[in-house]
Write an enzyme that holds these catalytic residues in place. Sequence first.
Site, PDB file in Angstrom:
ATOM      1  N   ASN A   6       0.856  -1.180   0.000  1.00 59.32           N
ATOM      2  CA  ASN A   6       0.000   0.000   0.000  1.00 59.32           C
ATOM      3  C   ASN A   6       0.897   1.236   0.000  1.00 59.32           C
ATOM      4  O   ASN A   6       1.490   1.570   1.015  1.00 59.32           O
ATOM      5  CB  ASN A   6      -0.899  -0.030   1.250  1.00 59.32           C
ATOM      6  N   LYS A   8      -0.021   4.261  -0.239  1.00 56.13           N
ATOM      7  CA  LYS A   8      -0.697   5.438   0.342  1.00 56.13           C
ATOM      8  C   LYS A   8      -0.441   6.661  -0.552  1.00 56.13           C
ATOM      9  O   LYS A   8      -0.506   6.545  -1.764  1.00 56.13           O
ATOM     10  CB  LYS A   8      -0.242   5.666   1.785  1.00 56.13           C
ATOM     11  N   HIS A  91      -9.827   0.865   4.726  1.00 55.65           N
ATOM     12  CA  HIS A  91      -8.548   1.136   5.385  1.00 55.65           C
ATOM     13  C   HIS A  91      -8.769   2.125   6.539  1.00 55.65           C
ATOM     14  O   HIS A  91      -9.543   3.076   6.411  1.00 55.65           O
ATOM     15  CB  HIS A  91      -7.528   1.692   4.384  1.00 55.65           C
ATOM     16  N   GLU A  93      -7.074   4.493   7.678  1.00 56.31           N
ATOM     17  CA  GLU A  93      -6.794   5.917   7.410  1.00 56.31           C
ATOM     18  C   GLU A  93      -7.995   6.586   6.745  1.00 56.31           C
ATOM     19  O   GLU A  93      -8.270   7.765   6.973  1.00 56.31           O
ATOM     20  CB  GLU A  93      -5.515   6.051   6.569  1.00 56.31           C
ATOM     21  N   GLU A 160      -5.694  -5.155  10.440  1.00 56.84           N
ATOM     22  CA  GLU A 160      -4.662  -4.153  10.670  1.00 56.84           C
ATOM     23  C   GLU A 160      -4.972  -3.364  11.938  1.00 56.84           C
ATOM     24  O   GLU A 160      -5.717  -2.358  11.881  1.00 56.84           O
ATOM     25  CB  GLU A 160      -4.604  -3.169   9.502  1.00 56.84           C
ATOM     26  N   GLY A 166       2.067   2.050  10.822  1.00 58.36           N
ATOM     27  CA  GLY A 166       2.990   3.171  10.662  1.00 58.36           C
ATOM     28  C   GLY A 166       3.680   3.589  11.952  1.00 58.36           C
ATOM     29  O   GLY A 166       4.285   4.655  12.029  1.00 58.36           O
ATOM     30  N   SER A 196       3.076  -2.335  10.489  1.00 54.75           N
ATOM     31  CA  SER A 196       4.524  -2.349  10.723  1.00 54.75           C
ATOM     32  C   SER A 196       5.188  -3.687  10.385  1.00 54.75           C
ATOM     33  O   SER A 196       6.075  -4.154  11.097  1.00 54.75           O
ATOM     34  CB  SER A 196       4.837  -1.941  12.164  1.00 54.75           C
TER      35      SER A 196
HETATM   36  C1  PEP Z   1      -1.051   0.052   6.104  1.00 54.35           C
HETATM   37  O1  PEP Z   1      -1.326   1.241   6.193  1.00 54.35           O
HETATM   38  O2  PEP Z   1      -1.814  -0.688   5.469  1.00 54.35           O
HETATM   39  C2  PEP Z   1       0.142  -0.451   6.776  1.00 54.35           C
HETATM   40  C3  PEP Z   1       0.151  -1.693   7.106  1.00 54.35           C
HETATM   41  O3  PEP Z   1       1.175   0.443   7.004  1.00 54.35           O
HETATM   42  P1  PEP Z   1       2.575   0.129   7.739  1.00 54.35           P
HETATM   43  O4  PEP Z   1       3.115  -1.143   7.151  1.00 54.35           O
HETATM   44  O5  PEP Z   1       3.444   1.309   7.445  1.00 54.35           O
HETATM   45  O6  PEP Z   1       2.281  -0.037   9.194  1.00 54.35           O
END
Ligand code: PEP
Length: 232
Positions: A6, A8, A91, A93, A160, A166, A196
Site C-alpha cells: 500500500n 498510500k 482502510h 486511514e 490491521e 505506521g 509495521s
Molecule cells: C497500512 O497502512 O496498510 C500499513 C500496514 O502500514 P505500515 O506497514 O506502514 O504499518
Amino acid sequence: MIYAANFKMNHTRVSTTNYILELEELISSKSVLSEDDRVFLFPPATALVPSSKNITVGAQNGYPAQKGAFTGEIGLSQLEEFEIDTILIGHSERRELLGESQDVVAKKFEFFKESGFEIIYCIGEPLEIREKGKEAVFEYLWSQFEGIDIEYERLIVAYEPIWAIGTGKSATAEDIDEVHKELKNKISAPILYGGSVNSKNIASLKALDSVDGVLVGSASLEVESFFGLMEA
Ligand code: PEP
C-alpha cells in the site's frame, strides 16, 4: 502467501512504473514466488497502471458509482481505463482521517462487489479498544463486518490493528494468531496481517498458519525492502 503493498500518498506515476519494472525483474530472476503466492500493489490514483505479469495493481479507493458529479473522486469508468479490478476498502486511514463510516464502507463494498472486483477489506481496532481486552476487540472487529458479504468469493480480509500501523510497533505473533483464528471460524477468505510488517518480523508472521499474507505500508515503499519480504 499474499504480499500487498500500500503506497498510500507516496510515489508518482514515473516512480511506480519503475518500481513495477524492477520488482518484475527481481521476481523473475530470483524465482522466489511459489504458484500460490500473489503480489498486489496499490499506488495513488494518479499512478494507476495496468497490472503486469506477477503484480496485480489495485486502487486504494473508489467512489461507488460508474461516473458522475462527485468532485475529487474516481469511479468505475476511471478504474476501467487502467483495467483495474482490485480495490482496498475500509482502510483505517480512510475511516479515521476521511470520516468513512461503516455505512459508507459497506456501500463501497456492495458496489465494487457487484462490479466483480477483488476486494481487500480492512478491519482493525484502535488502541483504546485493544486496552479494554479481547471481548471488546472482537466486538469492535465484528461490527466492522456490518453490511459486508463475508462469503463474497473475491474477498480478502486484512486485519490491521490501528495502533500498529505506521508506528513501527507490530502486534505480537500471539495477538495476531488469536485474532486471525477467531476470524477464520466464520470467514473462509484469506486473511492478511498489516501493521509495521518489516524485514525483522516477516519470518514470524510467515510461520503462522493463520496468516495468509501481509499488507505492507512503509516497508513496501522501496522495491528492495518489499522484495526482501518475499525472499525472507
Ligand atoms: C497500512 O497502512 O496498510 C500499513 C500496514 O502500514 P505500515 O506497514 O506502514 O504499518
